[in-house]
Design an enzyme around this catalytic site. Structure first.
Site, PDB file in Angstrom:
ATOM      1  N   ASP A 295     -19.751  50.145  55.530  1.00  0.00           N
ATOM      2  CA  ASP A 295     -19.138  48.832  55.334  1.00  0.00           C
ATOM      3  C   ASP A 295     -19.468  48.356  53.927  1.00  0.00           C
ATOM      4  O   ASP A 295     -20.421  48.844  53.298  1.00  0.00           O
ATOM      5  CB  ASP A 295     -19.659  47.839  56.384  1.00  0.00           C
ATOM      6  CG  ASP A 295     -18.898  46.518  56.415  1.00  0.00           C
ATOM      7  OD1 ASP A 295     -17.805  46.434  55.830  1.00  0.00           O
ATOM      8  OD2 ASP A 295     -19.410  45.557  57.029  1.00  0.00           O
ATOM      9  N   HIS A 296     -18.685  47.425  53.436  1.00  0.00           N
ATOM     10  CA  HIS A 296     -18.939  46.809  52.143  1.00  0.00           C
ATOM     11  C   HIS A 296     -19.737  45.523  52.338  1.00  0.00           C
ATOM     12  O   HIS A 296     -19.293  44.617  53.053  1.00  0.00           O
ATOM     13  CB  HIS A 296     -17.621  46.485  51.441  1.00  0.00           C
ATOM     14  CG  HIS A 296     -16.866  47.695  50.983  1.00  0.00           C
ATOM     15  ND1 HIS A 296     -15.489  47.771  50.964  1.00  0.00           N
ATOM     16  CD2 HIS A 296     -17.309  48.893  50.524  1.00  0.00           C
ATOM     17  CE1 HIS A 296     -15.113  48.952  50.504  1.00  0.00           C
ATOM     18  NE2 HIS A 296     -16.203  49.644  50.232  1.00  0.00           N
ATOM     19  N   PHE A 470     -16.178  42.682  55.917  1.00  0.00           N
ATOM     20  CA  PHE A 470     -15.305  43.019  57.047  1.00  0.00           C
ATOM     21  C   PHE A 470     -14.542  44.331  56.841  1.00  0.00           C
ATOM     22  O   PHE A 470     -13.357  44.419  57.141  1.00  0.00           O
ATOM     23  CB  PHE A 470     -14.308  41.883  57.339  1.00  0.00           C
ATOM     24  CG  PHE A 470     -14.871  40.498  57.219  1.00  0.00           C
ATOM     25  CD1 PHE A 470     -15.958  40.106  58.001  1.00  0.00           C
ATOM     26  CD2 PHE A 470     -14.347  39.580  56.335  1.00  0.00           C
ATOM     27  CE1 PHE A 470     -16.497  38.832  57.902  1.00  0.00           C
ATOM     28  CE2 PHE A 470     -14.872  38.294  56.222  1.00  0.00           C
ATOM     29  CZ  PHE A 470     -15.953  37.922  57.013  1.00  0.00           C
ATOM     30  N   HIS A 471     -15.233  45.380  56.360  1.00  0.00           N
ATOM     31  CA  HIS A 471     -14.566  46.661  56.122  1.00  0.00           C
ATOM     32  C   HIS A 471     -15.250  47.826  56.844  1.00  0.00           C
ATOM     33  O   HIS A 471     -15.487  48.873  56.232  1.00  0.00           O
ATOM     34  CB  HIS A 471     -14.537  46.974  54.619  1.00  0.00           C
ATOM     35  CG  HIS A 471     -13.774  45.999  53.799  1.00  0.00           C
ATOM     36  ND1 HIS A 471     -13.915  45.892  52.429  1.00  0.00           N
ATOM     37  CD2 HIS A 471     -12.830  45.080  54.144  1.00  0.00           C
ATOM     38  CE1 HIS A 471     -13.104  44.953  51.969  1.00  0.00           C
ATOM     39  NE2 HIS A 471     -12.445  44.441  52.986  1.00  0.00           N
ATOM     40  N   PRO A 472     -15.564  47.740  58.128  1.00  0.00           N
ATOM     41  CA  PRO A 472     -16.221  48.867  58.786  1.00  0.00           C
ATOM     42  C   PRO A 472     -15.285  50.068  58.931  1.00  0.00           C
ATOM     43  O   PRO A 472     -14.118  49.917  59.295  1.00  0.00           O
ATOM     44  CB  PRO A 472     -16.624  48.304  60.151  1.00  0.00           C
ATOM     45  CG  PRO A 472     -15.631  47.220  60.406  1.00  0.00           C
ATOM     46  CD  PRO A 472     -15.344  46.616  59.062  1.00  0.00           C
TER      47      PRO A 472
END
Length: 532
Positions: A295-296, A470-472
């Site tokens: 994630d980021h 919110f980038h899983p």
């Protein structure tokens, strides 16, 4: 148990990928397609208005409302972890930023053994989806469902930050999506005339009249039905009624980087020891399911400013809010048409880096944390994130109950390289804020605080202010090694008739926002499924 019928393809999850698949697979009138969605229809007004993400994240109507486990790298904090629970999935509640990443990302996928996934091989699928405001060329397409437009706003402060980035050596660019995203520019967004464009808006709604396509909302998938190591259907519950739906060709999981590995584990497909510990019969011991979470992590630096307009003042005023609403009603522009982040830039954390590994999201506003009121003074937020993290986390079931949330452990900042990048990102942000283009607004650092100077202090501060963007991805990654979950055609290793098509199949995270890469994955998967 009730039978919900038989279809050629059963797609679980109507998010970024699921809506694309429903569209493309139902193009063949001889095949029947069922799209299952645990959430409801996307007829909620705040899904349509861009600023509505503020009212969708954390809302049980639109969000699964996951939380991470307490994170050691975030000094023991647990984060809210929004995931879309509605037609359109995360594209119905996300930041709408159109970003592909870098050509290097996809070439690396190919170098890891995933034939067919190099940049030159995926570019046609990006172009196929697009209806780009700039028209068609070698990089972009028009006439597709996925509308991409310029943002309908202007902020003096953001222009000044862009100029400051140029003064700090970051080139001004017009387009982040031609293979290299290095530079500074306003983000392009998935909007049409000031309205959000989700995957449901773009891909699903135009084809709902197809007789061979069925969409079933409020349908909670509970288990993949497997016989003789072949997926033959899905067990689900709808309106309190338990039943099964049969798939004569394939079951396709498109429930995202949290939902897809969780459903695999509930179905007895995953790490054997984990499944047995929760009383689940092991149908197929596949150790990579739920591993490799990436994630980021964004670090939200806040600077107080003077003598320039920010959203803080307008948003905190009754008259200001009325003016914002009127502008949107009349022009479909202004703050209500804003993506959460407007200005972006990409740069290297270290000159030795081959390509940029830092991304900034710049906003003419500030608040303590998402959901809190805007600060009562003018300020801007410069969020910086390391887009190629080395840290790896997990998604693991906690119970055989399908409604029990899995344990999400991103393990942020567990890798030393990520801590170094975080420190470099804070220092680089300060460098930009100190350029002449911003000097007339006298920026004063509020977070993490100008008094923090040493690498150790800044690494500690990163843990204090870091939060998900919110980038899983990556929890059912493609590959051919023992920890891979799917092959390069996204078929689950060891189980026939079962694919995963969503962000979970990414072997490594893309260097930027992840929604449009997920749309691309689904476009390519649809062709593979149809034998094209």
């Amino acid at each position: 148990m009730t039978s919900f019928g038989t279809y050629d393809y059963v797609i679980v999850g109507a998010g970024a990928a699921g809506c694309v698949l429903a569209n493309r697979l139902s193009e063949d009138p001889t095949k029947t397609v069922l799209l299952l969605e645990a959430g409801g229809k996307d007829n909620y007004i705040w899904v349509k208005i861009p600023v509505g993400y503020l009212y969708c994240m954390g809302n049980p109507r639109t969000d699964w409302r996951f939380k991470t486990q307490p994170e050691p790298g975030l000094n023991g904090r647990s984060l809210n972890y929004p995931r879309g629970r509605i037609l359109g999935g995360c594209t119905a509640i996300n930041g709408m930023i159109y970003m592909r990443g870098q050509s290097r990302d996809y070439d690396q996928w190919r170098q890891l053994g995933n034939q067919g996934w190099a940049w030159d091989e995926v570019l046609p699928y990006f172009r196929k989806s697009e209806d780009h405001v700039g028209g068609a060329d070698d990089s972009h397409g028009t006439g597709g469902p996925w509308r991409i437009e310029h943002q309908r706003l202007h902020w003096e402060l953001l222009d000044a930050f862009r100029d400051a980035a140029v003064e700090a050596g970051i080139p001004k660019v017009a387009d982040f999506n031609r293979g290299s995203n290095e530079g500074v520019s306003y983000f392009q967004v998935n909007q049409r005339n000031g309205w959000r464009v989700s995957s449901a808006t773009a891909f699903l709604r135009p084809v709902l009249s197809r007789r061979n396509l069925t969409v079933m909302t409020h349908a909670q998938a509970e288990k993949i039905v497997v016989e003789n190591r072949r997926a033959i259907g899905v067990s689900l519950r709808r309106a309190g009624i338990a039943g099964t739906v049969a798939a004569s060709r394939e079951v396709i999981l498109s429930s995202g980087a949290i939902g897809s590995p969780h459903l695999l584990q509930l179905s007895g497909i995953g790490p054997g020891d984990l499944l047995r510990a929760h009383g689940i019969d092991v149908l197929h011991d596949l150790p990579g399911v739920g591993e490799n979470l990436q994630d980021h992590l964004q670090l939200r630096l806040i600077f107080k400013v003077f003598g320039v307009k920010t959203l803080n003042a307008t948003g905190n005023s009754l008259l200001g809010r009325a003016a914002i609403a009127l502008e949107y009603a009349v022009k479909r522009s202004g703050p209500m048409a804003m993506a959460p982040s407007q200005l972006g830039l990409f740069a290297r954390s270290d000159p030795a880096m081959e390509t940029p590994d830092l991304q900034w999201h710049i906003q003419p506003l500030s608040l303590e944390k998402f959901g809190d009121p805007l600060h009562p003074f003018p300020a801007f937020t410069a969020s910086v994130c390391h887009v190629r993290p080395h840290s790896r986390g997990t998604v693991r079931l906690t119970s055989p109950d399908p409604l029990a949330h899995p344990a999400i452990r991103p393990n942020y900042l567990s890798a030393e390289a990520d801590r170094r990048a975080a420190v470099a990102g804070i220092r680089r942000t300060r460098e930009i804020a100190g350029q002449p283009a911003l000097a007339r607004y006298r920026p004063q650092e509020l977070k993490p605080g100008a008094a923090l100077a040493s690498d150790a202090e800044l690494a500690q501060a990163a843990g204090d202010i870091g939060t998900t963007i919110f980038h899983p991805v990556g929890t059912a990654r493609m590959g051919t090694d023992a920890m891979a979950v799917v092959d390069p055609e996204l078929r689950v290793h060891g189980i026939t008739g079962l694919r995963v098509v969503d962000a979970s199949v990414m072997p490594t995270i893309t260097s930027g926002n992840t929604a449009s890469p997920t749309v691309m994955i689904a476009e390519k998967a649809a062709d593979m499924i149809r034998g094209r």
